[in-house]
Design a protein around this motif. Structure first.
Motif, PDB file in Angstrom:
ATOM      1  N   ASP A 256       0.826  -1.211   0.000  1.00  0.00           N
ATOM      2  CA  ASP A 256       0.000   0.000   0.000  1.00  0.00           C
ATOM      3  C   ASP A 256       0.860   1.260   0.000  1.00  0.00           C
ATOM      4  OD1 ASP A 256       0.650  -0.751   2.700  1.00  0.00           O
ATOM      5  OD2 ASP A 256      -0.809   0.722   3.415  1.00  0.00           O
ATOM      6  N   ILE A 257       2.032   1.203   0.617  1.00  0.00           N
ATOM      7  CA  ILE A 257       2.955   2.351   0.605  1.00  0.00           C
ATOM      8  C   ILE A 257       3.518   2.550  -0.800  1.00  0.00           C
ATOM      9  CG2 ILE A 257       5.126   3.268   1.519  1.00  0.00           C
ATOM     10  CD1 ILE A 257       2.727   3.289   3.471  1.00  0.00           C
ATOM     11  N   LEU A 258       3.860   1.470  -1.462  1.00  0.00           N
ATOM     12  CA  LEU A 258       4.361   1.572  -2.838  1.00  0.00           C
ATOM     13  C   LEU A 258       3.302   2.182  -3.757  1.00  0.00           C
ATOM     14  CD1 LEU A 258       6.263  -1.815  -3.172  1.00  0.00           C
ATOM     15  CD2 LEU A 258       7.245   0.468  -2.962  1.00  0.00           C
ATOM     16  N   LYS A 259       2.044   1.820  -3.563  1.00  0.00           N
ATOM     17  CA  LYS A 259       0.958   2.383  -4.374  1.00  0.00           C
ATOM     18  C   LYS A 259       0.796   3.874  -4.102  1.00  0.00           C
ATOM     19  CE  LYS A 259      -1.708  -1.836  -4.902  1.00  0.00           C
ATOM     20  NZ  LYS A 259      -2.949  -2.548  -4.596  1.00  0.00           N
ATOM     21  N   ARG A 260       0.844   4.275  -2.826  1.00  0.00           N
ATOM     22  CA  ARG A 260       0.731   5.698  -2.497  1.00  0.00           C
ATOM     23  C   ARG A 260       1.929   6.478  -3.040  1.00  0.00           C
ATOM     24  NH1 ARG A 260      -2.966   8.179   0.940  1.00  0.00           N
ATOM     25  NH2 ARG A 260      -1.368   9.733   1.358  1.00  0.00           N
ATOM     26  N   TYR A 261       3.103   5.855  -3.008  1.00  0.00           N
ATOM     27  CA  TYR A 261       4.293   6.510  -3.558  1.00  0.00           C
ATOM     28  C   TYR A 261       4.124   6.734  -5.064  1.00  0.00           C
ATOM     29  CZ  TYR A 261       9.057   7.279  -5.135  1.00  0.00           C
ATOM     30  OH  TYR A 261      10.170   7.790  -5.733  1.00  0.00           O
ATOM     31  N   GLU A 262       3.561   5.774  -5.767  1.00  0.00           N
ATOM     32  CA  GLU A 262       3.325   5.938  -7.206  1.00  0.00           C
ATOM     33  C   GLU A 262       2.340   7.083  -7.469  1.00  0.00           C
ATOM     34  OE1 GLU A 262       4.924   4.598  -9.800  1.00  0.00           O
ATOM     35  OE2 GLU A 262       6.216   3.626  -8.337  1.00  0.00           O
ATOM     36  N   LYS A 263       1.309   7.205  -6.637  1.00  0.00           N
ATOM     37  CA  LYS A 263       0.367   8.334  -6.749  1.00  0.00           C
ATOM     38  C   LYS A 263       1.096   9.653  -6.477  1.00  0.00           C
ATOM     39  CE  LYS A 263      -3.617   6.253  -7.328  1.00  0.00           C
ATOM     40  NZ  LYS A 263      -4.346   6.314  -8.546  1.00  0.00           N
ATOM     41  N   TRP A 264       1.950   9.650  -5.445  1.00  0.00           N
ATOM     42  CA  TRP A 264       2.744  10.837  -5.107  1.00  0.00           C
ATOM     43  C   TRP A 264       3.588  11.255  -6.309  1.00  0.00           C
ATOM     44  CZ3 TRP A 264       7.838  12.215  -4.994  1.00  0.00           C
ATOM     45  CH2 TRP A 264       8.180  13.333  -4.245  1.00  0.00           C
ATOM     46  N   LYS A 265       4.236  10.278  -6.953  1.00  0.00           N
ATOM     47  CA  LYS A 265       5.068  10.573  -8.128  1.00  0.00           C
ATOM     48  C   LYS A 265       4.238  11.127  -9.279  1.00  0.00           C
ATOM     49  CE  LYS A 265       7.493   7.064  -9.394  1.00  0.00           C
ATOM     50  NZ  LYS A 265       8.466   6.028  -9.762  1.00  0.00           N
ATOM     51  N   ASP A 266       3.043  10.570  -9.491  1.00  0.00           N
ATOM     52  CA  ASP A 266       2.169  11.067 -10.572  1.00  0.00           C
ATOM     53  C   ASP A 266       1.825  12.535 -10.356  1.00  0.00           C
ATOM     54  OD1 ASP A 266       2.183   8.580 -11.772  1.00  0.00           O
ATOM     55  OD2 ASP A 266       0.218   7.992 -10.993  1.00  0.00           O
ATOM     56  N   ILE A 267       1.460  12.875  -9.108  1.00  0.00           N
ATOM     57  CA  ILE A 267       1.107  14.256  -8.791  1.00  0.00           C
ATOM     58  C   ILE A 267       2.318  15.168  -8.950  1.00  0.00           C
ATOM     59  CG2 ILE A 267       0.358  15.808  -6.932  1.00  0.00           C
ATOM     60  CD1 ILE A 267      -1.341  13.344  -5.959  1.00  0.00           C
ATOM     61  N   ALA A 268       3.469  14.714  -8.457  1.00  0.00           N
ATOM     62  CA  ALA A 268       4.700  15.504  -8.566  1.00  0.00           C
ATOM     63  C   ALA A 268       5.077  15.721 -10.027  1.00  0.00           C
ATOM     64  CB  ALA A 268       5.837  14.821  -7.820  1.00  0.00           C
ATOM     65  N   MET A 269       4.888  14.718 -10.855  1.00  0.00           N
ATOM     66  CA  MET A 269       5.247  14.829 -12.263  1.00  0.00           C
ATOM     67  C   MET A 269       4.331  15.817 -12.987  1.00  0.00           C
ATOM     68  SD  MET A 269       5.796  11.756 -15.020  1.00  0.00           S
ATOM     69  CE  MET A 269       6.369  10.704 -13.700  1.00  0.00           C
ATOM     70  N   LEU A 270       3.047  15.777 -12.682  1.00  0.00           N
ATOM     71  CA  LEU A 270       2.093  16.643 -13.370  1.00  0.00           C
ATOM     72  C   LEU A 270       2.082  18.068 -12.829  1.00  0.00           C
ATOM     73  CD1 LEU A 270      -0.900  14.187 -13.721  1.00  0.00           C
ATOM     74  CD2 LEU A 270       0.679  14.930 -15.505  1.00  0.00           C
ATOM     75  N   SER A 271       2.122  18.217 -11.484  1.00  0.00           N
ATOM     76  CA  SER A 271       1.919  19.530 -10.868  1.00  0.00           C
ATOM     77  C   SER A 271       3.127  20.076 -10.136  1.00  0.00           C
ATOM     78  CB  SER A 271       0.763  19.452  -9.873  1.00  0.00           C
ATOM     79  OG  SER A 271      -0.373  18.934 -10.487  1.00  0.00           O
ATOM     80  N   GLY A 272       4.138  19.264  -9.951  1.00  0.00           N
ATOM     81  CA  GLY A 272       5.326  19.706  -9.232  1.00  0.00           C
ATOM     82  C   GLY A 272       5.060  19.882  -7.748  1.00  0.00           C
ATOM     83  N   PRO A 273       5.930  20.570  -7.047  1.00  0.00           N
ATOM     84  CA  PRO A 273       5.802  20.752  -5.602  1.00  0.00           C
ATOM     85  C   PRO A 273       4.521  21.474  -5.190  1.00  0.00           C
ATOM     86  CG  PRO A 273       7.935  21.522  -6.376  1.00  0.00           C
ATOM     87  CD  PRO A 273       7.146  21.155  -7.568  1.00  0.00           C
ATOM     88  N   GLU A 274       4.023  22.369  -6.042  1.00  0.00           N
ATOM     89  CA  GLU A 274       2.788  23.085  -5.712  1.00  0.00           C
ATOM     90  C   GLU A 274       1.614  22.119  -5.615  1.00  0.00           C
ATOM     91  OE1 GLU A 274       4.753  24.058  -8.414  1.00  0.00           O
ATOM     92  OE2 GLU A 274       5.823  25.515  -7.198  1.00  0.00           O
ATOM     93  N   GLY A 275       1.570  21.139  -6.494  1.00  0.00           N
ATOM     94  CA  GLY A 275       0.513  20.133  -6.455  1.00  0.00           C
ATOM     95  C   GLY A 275       0.600  19.277  -5.213  1.00  0.00           C
ATOM     96  N   LEU A 276       1.818  18.957  -4.785  1.00  0.00           N
ATOM     97  CA  LEU A 276       2.003  18.160  -3.570  1.00  0.00           C
ATOM     98  C   LEU A 276       1.563  18.943  -2.339  1.00  0.00           C
ATOM     99  CD1 LEU A 276       5.494  16.640  -4.379  1.00  0.00           C
ATOM    100  CD2 LEU A 276       3.296  15.463  -4.455  1.00  0.00           C
ATOM    101  N   ARG A 277       1.866  20.237  -2.316  1.00  0.00           N
ATOM    102  CA  ARG A 277       1.473  21.071  -1.173  1.00  0.00           C
ATOM    103  C   ARG A 277      -0.035  21.278  -1.118  1.00  0.00           C
ATOM    104  NH1 ARG A 277       5.628  24.892  -2.991  1.00  0.00           N
ATOM    105  NH2 ARG A 277       7.520  23.783  -2.531  1.00  0.00           N
TER     106      ARG A 277
END
Length: 95
Positions: free
Chosen positions: A22-43
């Motif tokens: 489940d952590i690996l899956k959340r990390y993949e979601k985190w990477k998708d958001i970071a790739m599309l929106s950068g740090p602003e999307g993560l914040r």
């Protein structure tokens, strides 16, 4: 679009069997958001609780994957680059 690089240490941690699926899956979601929106999307996503780190980790940021697990990364805005340094169970000591 932002580029995501994983440090050797992070790559090693991610390939170990001790990280729950489940952590690996959340990390993949985190990477998708970071790739599309950068740090602003993560914040913008409150669940990640993205924050700047201090002390010996000054210059790095931390995002929550769950109560225990964190992703620690740096940002180079001029290159649209996010470098993942560690994926760790909330242990910020440098090794």
């Amino acid at each position: 679009m932002w580029q995501i690089l994983e440090h050797r240490q992070a790559d090693k941690e991610l390939s170990s069997a001790r990280i729950p699926v489940d952590i690996l899956k959340r990390y993949e979601k985190w990477k998708d958001i970071a790739m599309l929106s950068g740090p602003e999307g993560l914040r913008a996503i409150k669940g990640f609780r993205d924050e700047a780190l201090g002390g010996e980790w000054k210059g790095h940021r931390s995002g929550r994957l769950n109560e225990q697990w964190r992703v620690i990364y740096t940002v180079q805005a001029d290159k649209l680059l996010v470098q993942v340094v560690r994926v760790t169970p909330h242990d910020y000591r440098k090794r």
